[in-house]
Structures are given as C-alpha cells and as structure tokens.
Design an enzyme around this catalytic site. Structure first.
Site: not given
Ligand code: CAA
Length: 261
Positions: A67, A110, A113, A133
C-alpha cells in the site's frame, strides 16, 4: 478503450486481458487512485464476453511494494474507519473470471496480499514475498494474515507477519504460496501467465467460472457443505450446451467447440 494513469492494459491474446501495474517510481505502491483503476479495468474485463481470463503483473523490479505508505502515514483512525480504507480491495475476489498473478521482484505488504487475492500465482525466480507491515507499526490490512494462514499454515504465517521476513520464490513454491516458479529471463513469467490464461480461455467459460466458484468454496465452507456444493454445481452443468458439446466431442474423437452457453 479507457486511458489510465497508473496501469497499462493490453490484449496479448484475443481472449486474454493483461493488466500491468505502472507506477515505476514508487515500485507500484498501491495508492487509492491506482486501485480504483485496477478495479475498473478488472471489472470491465470480467464483463467482456470475449475475455476468458486476466493476467496481473508489475515490473521486473516490483510486482507491488505494498500500500502507499506516503498516502497512509497521516491518516487518522476516524478517516480509515469511516471511509472503510482498503475495503474496495476485496472487489477483486468477487470477479467471476480467473486472474493469474505474474510476480517478479517485490511483492510486499499489499503487493503480497494482492497476489494472494488472485486465483493462480506464477513467480519469476526474482520474486520476493513478504508482509513487512510490522516494521511500520501496523499489521496486514488487505487480507494477508488470513490468506497466508490458510495457504502456508500458522507457523509460517506467524513468522512472516511478526518478523516481516521476506520469502524467496523458491520458498514460496515449497510452501504452496505459488503454483510454480518459471524460468529466468525478462518477461518470462508474464509470457507463461498469458499462456495459462489463454489455455483457460479456450475452455467453456461457464465450466471455468464454476470451477473457480467451487475451489473458492473450500475456503469458506465445511468439507461436507463444500462437497455438497460442488456436486450441485456439477449437476447444474448438465444443463449447458458446453457439457453436451464437450462430451460429444470426446466420444467423436474431435476437439470441442465451446460456445459458452
Ligand atoms: N509506499 C510508498 N512509496 C513506496 C513504497 C510504498 N509501499 N515502496 C517504495 N516506495 C517508493 C520509495 O519511497 C521510493 O520513492 P522516492 O524515490 O521518492 O524516495 C521509491 O519507491 C523507490 O523505493 P526505494 O528507494 O526504497 O527502493 P529500494 O530498491 O531501495 O528498496 C524496497 C525497495 C525494499 C521494496 C523498499 O522500497 C521498501 O521497503 N518499501 C516498502 C515496503 C513496505 O513496507 N510495504 C508494506 C506497505 S504497508 C501495506 O501494504 C499495508 C497493507 O497491508 C495493505
């Protein structure tokens, strides 16, 4: 056809709709506008009589990284509760036609999911599944805890949800989360998913929908109720032209020509 901002739609085969999540800069983070578009495209495909199955994919780097955290971070309880935040995600599970997820790269939160809401998951060797999460101070909200527990069992679901550990494609296959890991190479998993979708689309659409309905019932009903439901749906198919055609074609040693009627 409708123009979208966050997804791409195409027809790699006349009977198959391919939907590609297309927010590369955010690793396909599932914002509300993206999800609205996804639901709209899927509902359109579901209603289109010329479509037999759908394929959902992301990019080589990310199926979807979850998400949209930036969209969520300042939300209050009252907002998410009153507006039923994420409730519209479940629309995907109400579609009648099969959806095949072709997963490369990150399928996190998400994203994991969303894949679990699809009917079949094919994974590229690069796929990484996880529910991170817990690292954000929350828990899965798109069905991950329930579908993982049903799919991979309690211990593995607990480990994923409580530690946020990412699972490789090979592990996901061993655990039964994905039906198989396909060969390496760019686009390979999408090509394979489209081939599976085309194969499904060549069958009787009525039988395919019935098959999806009865397998899904296994997750909702007791065994006795599920077996009874399956038999009743099976009986009902004897009212279709496709049953007559399919069985006649077998007896006459020819290929069936299903008319989805
Ligand atoms: N939401 C918003 N933006 C996101 C995102 C997310 N879930 N995942 C990645 N991005 C964005 C980053 O913020 C970044 O944006 P900027 O360039 O503007 O800074 C861009 O995508 C590229 O990401 P990274 O620089 O972090 O890329 P990376 O290769 O270094 O890392 C990753 C990749 C490990 C996937 C890392 O992006 C990450 O940990 N992302 C979040 C994963 C996460 O926590 N997901 C769960 C979300 S909560 C949820 O989903 C709730 C639910 O149950 C419905």
């Amino acid at each position: 056809t409708t123009q979208y901002n966050y997804i791409l739609t195409s027809r790699p085969e006349p009977s198959v709709v391919l939907i590609t999540l297309n927010r590369p800069k955010a690793l396909n983070a599932l914002s509300s506008p993206l999800f609205q578009e996804l639901n709209q495209a899927l509902e359109e495909a579901d209603k289109d009589d010329t479509v037999g199955a759908m394929v959902l994919t992301g990019s080589e780097k990310a199926f979807a990284a979850g998400a949209d955290i930036k969209e969520m971070k300042d939300k209050q309880f009252a907002d998410v509760y009153k507006n039923k935040f994420l409730e519209d995600w479940a629309k995907i599970t109400q579609l009648r036609k099969p959806i095949i997820a072709a997963v490369s790269g990150y399928a996190l939160g998400g994203g994991c999911e969303l894949a679990l809401m699809c009917d079949i998951i094919l994974a590229s060797p690069t796929a990484k599944f996880g529910q991170p999460e817990i690292n954000l101070g929350v828990i899965p909200g798109g069905g991950g805890s329930q579908r993982l527990a049903l799919t991979v069992g309690k211990s593995r679901a607990m480990e994923m949800v409580l530690t946020g550990r990412t699972v490789s494609a090979q592990e996901a296959e061993k655990w039964g989360m994905v039906s198989r890991v396909v060969g390496e190479g760019e686009g390979e998993v999408v090509r394979e998913a489209v081939a599976v979708a085309k194969e499904i689309a060549s069958k009787s659409q009525i039988a395919v929908q019935a098959g999806k309905e009865v397998v899904n019932a296994a997750y909702e009903l007791t065994l006795a109720e599920g077996l009874r439901f399956e038999r009743r749906i099976f009986h009902g198919l004897f009212a279709t032209n496709d049953q007559k055609e399919g069985m006649a074609a077998f007896a006459e040693k020819r290929k069936a020509n299903f008319t989805h009627s």
